[in-house]
Design a protein around this motif. Sequence first.
Motif, mmCIF file in Angstrom:
data_model
loop_
_atom_site.group_PDB
_atom_site.id
_atom_site.type_symbol
_atom_site.label_atom_id
_atom_site.label_comp_id
_atom_site.label_asym_id
_atom_site.label_seq_id
_atom_site.Cartn_x
_atom_site.Cartn_y
_atom_site.Cartn_z
ATOM 1 N N UNK A 139 0.805 -1.228 0.000
ATOM 2 C CA UNK A 139 0.000 0.000 0.000
ATOM 3 C C UNK A 139 0.839 1.280 0.000
ATOM 4 N N UNK A 140 1.849 1.438 0.858
ATOM 5 C CA UNK A 140 2.640 2.670 0.815
ATOM 6 C C UNK A 140 3.349 2.879 -0.530
ATOM 7 N N UNK A 141 3.808 1.799 -1.134
ATOM 8 C CA UNK A 141 4.481 1.921 -2.436
ATOM 9 C C UNK A 141 3.489 2.246 -3.543
ATOM 10 N N UNK A 142 2.278 1.717 -3.456
ATOM 11 C CA UNK A 142 1.231 2.040 -4.430
ATOM 12 C C UNK A 142 0.895 3.528 -4.329
ATOM 13 N N UNK A 143 0.725 4.018 -3.110
ATOM 14 C CA UNK A 143 0.424 5.435 -2.901
ATOM 15 C C UNK A 143 1.565 6.302 -3.434
ATOM 16 N N UNK A 144 2.788 5.891 -3.204
ATOM 17 C CA UNK A 144 3.946 6.629 -3.706
ATOM 18 C C UNK A 144 3.958 6.676 -5.234
ATOM 19 N N UNK A 145 3.651 5.541 -5.887
ATOM 20 C CA UNK A 145 3.607 5.509 -7.368
ATOM 21 C C UNK A 145 2.524 6.457 -7.886
ATOM 22 N N UNK A 146 1.362 6.418 -7.265
ATOM 23 C CA UNK A 146 0.260 7.283 -7.692
ATOM 24 C C UNK A 146 0.657 8.743 -7.515
ATOM 25 N N UNK A 147 1.203 9.078 -6.363
ATOM 26 C CA UNK A 147 1.591 10.460 -6.059
ATOM 27 C C UNK A 147 2.711 10.945 -6.969
ATOM 28 N N UNK A 148 3.582 10.054 -7.386
ATOM 29 C CA UNK A 148 4.700 10.414 -8.262
ATOM 30 C C UNK A 148 4.237 10.672 -9.696
ATOM 31 N N UNK A 149 3.250 9.911 -10.163
ATOM 32 C CA UNK A 149 2.868 9.962 -11.574
ATOM 33 C C UNK A 149 1.630 10.790 -11.884
ATOM 34 N N UNK A 150 0.928 11.243 -10.862
ATOM 35 C CA UNK A 150 -0.242 12.086 -11.093
ATOM 36 C C UNK A 150 0.025 13.476 -10.516
ATOM 37 N N UNK A 151 -0.538 14.517 -11.133
ATOM 38 C CA UNK A 151 -0.364 15.862 -10.581
ATOM 39 C C UNK A 151 -0.912 15.958 -9.153
ATOM 40 N N UNK A 152 -0.227 16.706 -8.311
ATOM 41 C CA UNK A 152 -0.578 16.805 -6.892
ATOM 42 C C UNK A 152 -2.034 17.225 -6.683
ATOM 43 N N UNK A 153 -2.554 18.084 -7.535
ATOM 44 C CA UNK A 153 -3.935 18.551 -7.394
ATOM 45 C C UNK A 153 -4.977 17.474 -7.638
ATOM 46 N N UNK A 154 -4.582 16.375 -8.271
ATOM 47 C CA UNK A 154 -5.514 15.281 -8.553
ATOM 48 C C UNK A 154 -5.452 14.169 -7.512
ATOM 49 N N UNK A 155 -4.524 14.266 -6.574
ATOM 50 C CA UNK A 155 -4.329 13.197 -5.588
ATOM 51 C C UNK A 155 -4.760 13.677 -4.202
ATOM 52 N N UNK A 156 -5.775 12.998 -3.678
ATOM 53 C CA UNK A 156 -6.275 13.307 -2.329
ATOM 54 C C UNK A 156 -6.328 11.990 -1.557
ATOM 55 N N UNK A 157 -5.143 11.473 -1.261
ATOM 56 C CA UNK A 157 -5.040 10.200 -0.553
ATOM 57 C C UNK A 157 -4.506 10.461 0.838
ATOM 58 N N UNK A 158 -5.244 9.950 1.831
ATOM 59 C CA UNK A 158 -4.809 10.011 3.218
ATOM 60 C C UNK A 158 -4.438 8.610 3.653
ATOM 61 N N UNK A 159 -3.412 8.486 4.432
ATOM 62 C CA UNK A 159 -3.031 7.167 4.905
ATOM 63 C C UNK A 159 -3.588 6.913 6.226
#
Length: 159
Positions: A139-159
């Motif tokens: 899960x942390x690596x998946x979140x990191x991949x998403x956050x790295x490849x999508x613009x910050x304004x499109x990512x609203x993921x809380x852990x």
Amino acid sequence: MELEFQTKMTVNILYDYMLQHTYNSPAGILGSGVGGVFVVAFFGTQNFLYLLAGLVLLLYLPCSLYIRSLKQIQSTPAFQAPLIYRISEEGIQVSQGEQSQLQGWEDMYKAVSTKNSIIIYHSKINAWIFPRKDMGALAPRVIEMISTHMPAGKVKIRW
């Protein structure tokens, strides 16, 4: 780097997604607000019609979403077998049986989270649901991949 995990859709995971999707839409917010106003109006007026209307507005949506989740799990063939997700530099590939689809990062609409899932929208209404329990230690690596490849304004993921 490539991450791979398998998911199996359940009623509770689909219900969690539907709640998130619905209550973050204008109609869901408006319905909850009006229901809350009716309940507050009851306490000010002691008119039971306000309480009844408020409870109907506040309880109808979650109950109907649960029933819809249950029916969708039972009637959708894609939910009967596990999905395999591969997340890489190119995007997200989803496979089931002989079918496979790759969606590039540039085509992702937004990424959000709930307590139980990470949700990647690939259109305004269509999404892939990654249950946290199925991702496990990835899960942390998946979140990191998403956050790295999508613009910050499109990512609203809380852990």
